[in-house]
Design a protein around this motif. Structure first.
Motif, PDB file in Angstrom:
ATOM      1  N   ASN A   1       0.832  -1.212   0.000  1.00 62.12           N
ATOM      2  CA  ASN A   1       0.000   0.000   0.000  1.00 62.12           C
ATOM      3  C   ASN A   1       0.860   1.253   0.000  1.00 62.12           C
ATOM      4  N   ALA A   2       1.967   1.214   0.744  1.00 63.04           N
ATOM      5  CA  ALA A   2       2.881   2.364   0.779  1.00 63.04           C
ATOM      6  C   ALA A   2       3.482   2.615  -0.600  1.00 63.04           C
ATOM      7  N   TRP A   3       3.837   1.526  -1.301  1.00 63.32           N
ATOM      8  CA  TRP A   3       4.418   1.685  -2.633  1.00 63.32           C
ATOM      9  C   TRP A   3       3.395   2.242  -3.618  1.00 63.32           C
ATOM     10  N   LEU A   4       2.149   1.776  -3.535  1.00 60.40           N
ATOM     11  CA  LEU A   4       1.103   2.280  -4.426  1.00 60.40           C
ATOM     12  C   LEU A   4       0.831   3.768  -4.163  1.00 60.40           C
ATOM     13  N   LEU A   5       0.838   4.168  -2.901  1.00 58.80           N
ATOM     14  CA  LEU A   5       0.663   5.590  -2.566  1.00 58.80           C
ATOM     15  C   LEU A   5       1.849   6.412  -3.057  1.00 58.80           C
ATOM     16  N   TYR A   6       3.048   5.830  -2.932  1.00 57.84           N
ATOM     17  CA  TYR A   6       4.251   6.511  -3.420  1.00 57.84           C
ATOM     18  C   TYR A   6       4.163   6.756  -4.924  1.00 57.84           C
ATOM     19  N   LYS A   7       3.736   5.744  -5.679  1.00 57.18           N
ATOM     20  CA  LYS A   7       3.603   5.908  -7.127  1.00 57.18           C
ATOM     21  C   LYS A   7       2.557   6.968  -7.472  1.00 57.18           C
ATOM     22  N   ARG A   8       1.457   6.987  -6.705  1.00 52.21           N
ATOM     23  CA  ARG A   8       0.404   7.971  -6.952  1.00 52.21           C
ATOM     24  C   ARG A   8       0.928   9.396  -6.725  1.00 52.21           C
ATOM     25  N   GLU A   9       1.707   9.570  -5.647  1.00 51.99           N
ATOM     26  CA  GLU A   9       2.256  10.895  -5.355  1.00 51.99           C
ATOM     27  C   GLU A   9       3.270  11.318  -6.421  1.00 51.99           C
ATOM     28  N   CYS A  10       4.099  10.374  -6.862  1.00 53.00           N
ATOM     29  CA  CYS A  10       5.082  10.678  -7.907  1.00 53.00           C
ATOM     30  C   CYS A  10       4.386  11.111  -9.195  1.00 53.00           C
ATOM     31  N   LYS A  11       3.287  10.438  -9.517  1.00 51.48           N
ATOM     32  CA  LYS A  11       2.538  10.789 -10.720  1.00 51.48           C
ATOM     33  C   LYS A  11       1.905  12.163 -10.579  1.00 51.48           C
ATOM     34  N   ALA A  12       1.383  12.468  -9.373  1.00 50.38           N
ATOM     35  CA  ALA A  12       0.763  13.775  -9.139  1.00 50.38           C
ATOM     36  C   ALA A  12       1.794  14.895  -9.229  1.00 50.38           C
ATOM     37  N   LEU A  13       3.022  14.608  -8.800  1.00 44.89           N
ATOM     38  CA  LEU A  13       4.099  15.606  -8.852  1.00 44.89           C
ATOM     39  C   LEU A  13       4.783  15.649 -10.216  1.00 44.89           C
TER      40      LEU A  13
ATOM     41  N   GLN B   1      11.186  -1.030  -1.527  1.00 48.89           N
ATOM     42  CA  GLN B   1      11.269  -1.905  -0.363  1.00 48.89           C
ATOM     43  C   GLN B   1      12.640  -1.814   0.297  1.00 48.89           C
ATOM     44  N   ALA B   2      13.713  -1.740  -0.518  1.00 51.68           N
ATOM     45  CA  ALA B   2      15.065  -1.650   0.039  1.00 51.68           C
ATOM     46  C   ALA B   2      15.254  -0.335   0.790  1.00 51.68           C
ATOM     47  N   ASP B   3      14.777   0.774   0.209  1.00 52.00           N
ATOM     48  CA  ASP B   3      14.888   2.078   0.869  1.00 52.00           C
ATOM     49  C   ASP B   3      14.067   2.109   2.153  1.00 52.00           C
ATOM     50  N   LEU B   4      12.894   1.502   2.123  1.00 50.13           N
ATOM     51  CA  LEU B   4      12.038   1.463   3.309  1.00 50.13           C
ATOM     52  C   LEU B   4      12.704   0.668   4.424  1.00 50.13           C
ATOM     53  N   ALA B   5      13.298  -0.466   4.073  1.00 50.55           N
ATOM     54  CA  ALA B   5      13.984  -1.289   5.072  1.00 50.55           C
ATOM     55  C   ALA B   5      15.171  -0.535   5.666  1.00 50.55           C
ATOM     56  N   SER B   6      15.932   0.175   4.808  1.00 50.12           N
ATOM     57  CA  SER B   6      17.079   0.948   5.287  1.00 50.12           C
ATOM     58  C   SER B   6      16.646   2.048   6.243  1.00 50.12           C
ATOM     59  N   SER B   7      15.550   2.722   5.913  1.00 52.18           N
ATOM     60  CA  SER B   7      15.071   3.807   6.774  1.00 52.18           C
ATOM     61  C   SER B   7      14.607   3.276   8.121  1.00 52.18           C
ATOM     62  N   LEU B   8      13.993   2.077   8.149  1.00 54.67           N
ATOM     63  CA  LEU B   8      13.556   1.485   9.409  1.00 54.67           C
ATOM     64  C   LEU B   8      14.745   1.113  10.274  1.00 54.67           C
ATOM     65  N   ILE B   9      15.809   0.629   9.644  1.00 51.55           N
ATOM     66  CA  ILE B   9      17.019   0.285  10.387  1.00 51.55           C
ATOM     67  C   ILE B   9      17.642   1.536  10.983  1.00 51.55           C
ATOM     68  N   LEU B  10      17.659   2.632  10.202  1.00 56.79           N
ATOM     69  CA  LEU B  10      18.221   3.884  10.698  1.00 56.79           C
ATOM     70  C   LEU B  10      17.416   4.429  11.865  1.00 56.79           C
ATOM     71  N   VAL B  11      16.096   4.296  11.767  1.00 56.43           N
ATOM     72  CA  VAL B  11      15.250   4.763  12.865  1.00 56.43           C
ATOM     73  C   VAL B  11      15.525   3.954  14.125  1.00 56.43           C
ATOM     74  N   LYS B  12      15.678   2.648  13.960  1.00 51.79           N
ATOM     75  CA  LYS B  12      15.921   1.779  15.099  1.00 51.79           C
ATOM     76  C   LYS B  12      17.251   2.103  15.752  1.00 51.79           C
ATOM     77  N   ARG B  13      18.269   2.455  14.947  1.00 52.35           N
ATOM     78  CA  ARG B  13      19.605   2.688  15.472  1.00 52.35           C
ATOM     79  C   ARG B  13      19.871   4.159  15.797  1.00 52.35           C
ATOM     80  N   SER B  14      18.882   5.009  15.623  1.00 52.15           N
ATOM     81  CA  SER B  14      19.085   6.431  15.847  1.00 52.15           C
ATOM     82  C   SER B  14      19.356   6.707  17.313  1.00 52.15           C
ATOM     83  N   GLN B  15      20.115   7.776  17.586  1.00 56.03           N
ATOM     84  CA  GLN B  15      20.460   8.154  18.934  1.00 56.03           C
ATOM     85  C   GLN B  15      19.672   9.380  19.349  1.00 56.03           C
ATOM     86  N   PRO B  16      19.528   9.603  20.672  1.00 59.49           N
ATOM     87  CA  PRO B  16      18.844  10.813  21.133  1.00 59.49           C
ATOM     88  C   PRO B  16      19.648  12.045  20.771  1.00 59.49           C
ATOM     89  N   PRO B  17      19.015  13.204  20.686  1.00 57.49           N
ATOM     90  CA  PRO B  17      19.754  14.441  20.386  1.00 57.49           C
ATOM     91  C   PRO B  17      20.874  14.664  21.385  1.00 57.49           C
TER      92      PRO B  17
END
Length: 210
Positions: A112-124, A138-154
């Motif tokens: 669903n996220a990918w379909l929404l992403y394609k819709r937004e890209c088409k609108a833009l 999917q690869a970018d989404l997985a990478s972003s989730l890993i970064l969020v998990k490993r992120s440090q506090p400010p």
């Protein structure tokens, strides 16, 4: 009807007559055999397309029924979900049925996220070459989730010297040192930090170095 009869233990064999409901069924073989059913598309007009021939390592021209092109253009979330499930062979029947439900939910969310992403890209009106395909997304989404998990506090929170209390938690890798494992965690920063006689990453992580 034949399926319903079989479900009731009634076996059937017979001929099939052409139905007058404007329903077309086409079986076509590309990388595998696929049968498509449509109430508006059919085999004609046949389209000439390019396909990669693994044996000869070159592109060859083949004929593709119009219904296949229509399906490829408008296939949606359910088709993607079926193909994804079949590819990774998630167990449809298992004692651990809840695991399948969990992964089914995750896959559905990604599609669903990918379909929404394609819709937004088409609108833009983004250039086609800049739009990620499903695997890249999917690869970018997985990478972003890993970064969020490993992120440090400010840094200002990490070094404010206020309410950083150690608590015991499940053993895991320390955030401060690469080879350390600990079951001590900072309640405020929500990260594991070594806190022992040999190593005090808890102090180093929160200390202000002048």
């Amino acid at each position: 009807m034949v399926v319903k009869l079989l479900d009731r233990g009634i076996h059937y064999v017979g001929t099939a007559r052409q139905a007058n409901h404007n329903i077309c069924a086409v079986k076509w073989y590309d990388s595998r055999a696929v049968t498509l059913v449509s109430s508006f598309a059919g085999p004609d007009p046949v389209q000439n397309i390019q396909r990669w021939d693994k044996a000869n390592k070159t592109y060859v021209e083949i004929e593709r029924p119009s219904i296949v092109g229509t399906y490829n253009k408008y296939m949606g979330g359910l088709d993607l979900l079926d193909s994804f499930t079949a590819k990774y062979k998630f167990p449809m029947k298992s004692r651990r049925w809840y695991v399948y439900i969990f992964w089914h939910t995750i896959i559905l969310a990604v599609i669903n996220a990918w379909l929404l992403y394609k819709r937004e890209c088409k609108a833009l009106k983004m250039p086609k070459q800049e739009i990620l395909n499903r695997r890249q997304f999917q690869a970018d989404l997985a990478s972003s989730l890993i970064l969020v998990k490993r992120s440090q506090p400010p840094l200002d929170v990490r070094k404010d010297l206020m309410a950083h209390f150690p608590v015991k938690t499940k053993r895991g890798r320390s955030r401060q040192c690469s080879k350390g494992y600990t079951n001590t965690q900072c309640t405020k920063c929500d990260v594991r930090l070594c806190f022992s006689d040999n190593r005090n990453c808890f102090l180093d992580y929160h200390c202000i170095h002048i």
